[in-house]
Motif scaffolding. Structure first.
Motif, PDB file in Angstrom:
ATOM      1  N   GLU A  41       0.832  -1.197   0.000  1.00 15.23           N
ATOM      2  CA  GLU A  41       0.000   0.000   0.000  1.00 15.23           C
ATOM      3  C   GLU A  41       0.872   1.254   0.000  1.00 15.23           C
ATOM      4  O   GLU A  41       0.535   2.251  -0.652  1.00 15.23           O
ATOM      5  CB  GLU A  41      -0.920  -0.003   1.219  1.00 15.23           C
ATOM      6  CG  GLU A  41      -1.791   1.241   1.376  1.00 15.23           C
ATOM      7  CD  GLU A  41      -2.749   1.466   0.226  1.00 15.23           C
ATOM      8  OE1 GLU A  41      -3.239   2.603   0.096  1.00 15.23           O
ATOM      9  OE2 GLU A  41      -3.022   0.510  -0.536  1.00 15.23           O
ATOM     10  N   GLY A  42       1.992   1.205   0.738  1.00 11.87           N
ATOM     11  CA  GLY A  42       2.915   2.343   0.744  1.00 11.87           C
ATOM     12  C   GLY A  42       3.497   2.610  -0.636  1.00 11.87           C
ATOM     13  O   GLY A  42       3.608   3.769  -1.064  1.00 11.87           O
ATOM     14  N   VAL A  43       3.866   1.547  -1.346  1.00 12.09           N
ATOM     15  CA  VAL A  43       4.381   1.693  -2.715  1.00 12.09           C
ATOM     16  C   VAL A  43       3.304   2.260  -3.624  1.00 12.09           C
ATOM     17  O   VAL A  43       3.564   3.149  -4.448  1.00 12.09           O
ATOM     18  CB  VAL A  43       4.888   0.337  -3.250  1.00 12.09           C
ATOM     19  CG1 VAL A  43       5.204   0.428  -4.740  1.00 12.09           C
ATOM     20  CG2 VAL A  43       6.129  -0.115  -2.483  1.00 12.09           C
ATOM     21  N   ARG A  44       2.074   1.770  -3.475  1.00  8.64           N
ATOM     22  CA  ARG A  44       0.972   2.257  -4.304  1.00  8.64           C
ATOM     23  C   ARG A  44       0.736   3.748  -4.093  1.00  8.64           C
ATOM     24  O   ARG A  44       0.577   4.511  -5.051  1.00  8.64           O
ATOM     25  CB  ARG A  44      -0.309   1.475  -3.983  1.00  8.64           C
ATOM     26  CG  ARG A  44      -1.471   1.769  -4.928  1.00  8.64           C
ATOM     27  CD  ARG A  44      -2.782   1.218  -4.407  1.00  8.64           C
ATOM     28  NE  ARG A  44      -3.224   1.923  -3.209  1.00  8.64           N
ATOM     29  CZ  ARG A  44      -3.821   3.126  -3.224  1.00  8.64           C
ATOM     30  NH1 ARG A  44      -4.037   3.749  -4.367  1.00  8.64           N
ATOM     31  NH2 ARG A  44      -4.204   3.686  -2.092  1.00  8.64           N
ATOM     32  N   ARG A  45       0.755   4.184  -2.834  1.00 10.27           N
ATOM     33  CA  ARG A  45       0.539   5.603  -2.539  1.00 10.27           C
ATOM     34  C   ARG A  45       1.704   6.464  -3.023  1.00 10.27           C
ATOM     35  O   ARG A  45       1.500   7.590  -3.481  1.00 10.27           O
ATOM     36  CB  ARG A  45       0.339   5.804  -1.029  1.00 10.27           C
ATOM     37  CG  ARG A  45      -0.949   5.196  -0.500  1.00 10.27           C
ATOM     38  CD  ARG A  45      -1.195   5.603   0.944  1.00 10.27           C
ATOM     39  NE  ARG A  45      -2.290   4.863   1.544  1.00 10.27           N
ATOM     40  CZ  ARG A  45      -2.774   5.091   2.755  1.00 10.27           C
ATOM     41  NH1 ARG A  45      -2.243   6.053   3.513  1.00 10.27           N
ATOM     42  NH2 ARG A  45      -3.772   4.361   3.234  1.00 10.27           N
ATOM     43  N   SER A  46       2.925   5.943  -2.927  1.00 12.90           N
ATOM     44  CA  SER A  46       4.083   6.710  -3.398  1.00 12.90           C
ATOM     45  C   SER A  46       4.019   6.911  -4.905  1.00 12.90           C
ATOM     46  O   SER A  46       4.349   7.988  -5.419  1.00 12.90           O
ATOM     47  CB  SER A  46       5.392   6.006  -3.019  1.00 12.90           C
ATOM     48  OG  SER A  46       5.620   4.851  -3.810  1.00 12.90           O
TER      49      SER A  46
END
Length: 233
Positions: A41-46
């Motif tokens: 999810e962190g990668v997706r938001r970044s």
């Protein structure tokens, strides 16, 4: 070691996204995405926060490129220039990219040197990039068909410092395409015409339409008599 892992696990997703935003390696991002659901999810938001994506120098294909662009909701600048490792982007990839939500907000696109694309893919992409100010399409095999689409859809082209449109060695473009471009894109400040082969009268006509237009390279002599064609080098 366990304590360090616990600290990492407690990091909020938004902080992880900020950290991943600093990554320049797509391979590293892919690996981070596979650690756990929270990191994914962190990668997706970044990715969603990125305003610029550059695949220049990377070996990319249609599927991976389109997937990353689709996730970059705030994207403004897209560079998928041909790399030294070769580029496998085709018309199908440009079609998939054109469906991304961010495309209408793109201000800069570089397709430099991608020999696997044709008018079909370029026209599809250009028909949705209505906010473009800079377009590098040099070193491709486009024809006037692409320029007609650019003239119709990209009327905001104007970026002087990066040259609003780069047509470096686009040998299949003719006077008709260039005239349509300058006629419709009234904010256009510069065109890179290096390596093109068009009639001298064409450049005179372009400057008659837009006297402030800069033709790059700068050393252009248009008062040459009895010269049917001029190759820019």
């Amino acid at each position: 070691m366990a304590a360090e892992e616990e600290i990492i696990d407690r990091l909020p997703v938004d902080l992880l996204a900020h950290i991943f935003l600093l990554f320049t390696s797509f391979t590293a991002l892919a690996r981070a995405s596979g650690v756990c659901r929270k990191w994914r999810e962190g990668v997706r938001r970044s990715l969603a926060r990125r305003e610029r994506l550059s695949f220049s120098g990377r070996k990319m294909d249609d599927e991976s490129t389109a997937r990353l662009v689709r996730g970059a909701y705030n994207l403004k600048e897209l560079d998928i220039s041909k790399s030294c490792w070769g580029c496998r982007i085709t018309d199908d990839g440009l079609y998939e990219i054109s469906l991304a939500k961010c495309v209408s907000n793109l201000t800069s696109v570089s397709l430099w040197g991608i020999t696997g694309i044709t008018d079909r893919g370029v026209v599809q992409l250009i028909s949705r990039t209505t906010s473009l100010q800079h377009l590098n399409i040099g070193g491709t095999f486009i024809t006037d068909e692409s320029l007609f689409a650019i003239a119709q859809n990209c009327t905001h082209l104007k970026d002087y410092f990066r040259q609003a449109i780069v047509l470096w060695r686009c040998c299949h473009v003719t006077e008709s395409g260039l005239v349509a471009l300058v006629n419709n894109c009234r904010k256009l400040e510069s065109i890179n015409v290096f390596g093109m082969r068009v009639p001298v009268d064409c450049f005179i006509r372009l400057l008659a339409i837009s006297p402030a237009l800069q033709l790059k390279p700068a050393a252009v002599h248009l008062n040459v008599a009895n010269v049917p064609f001029w190759a820019v080098h």
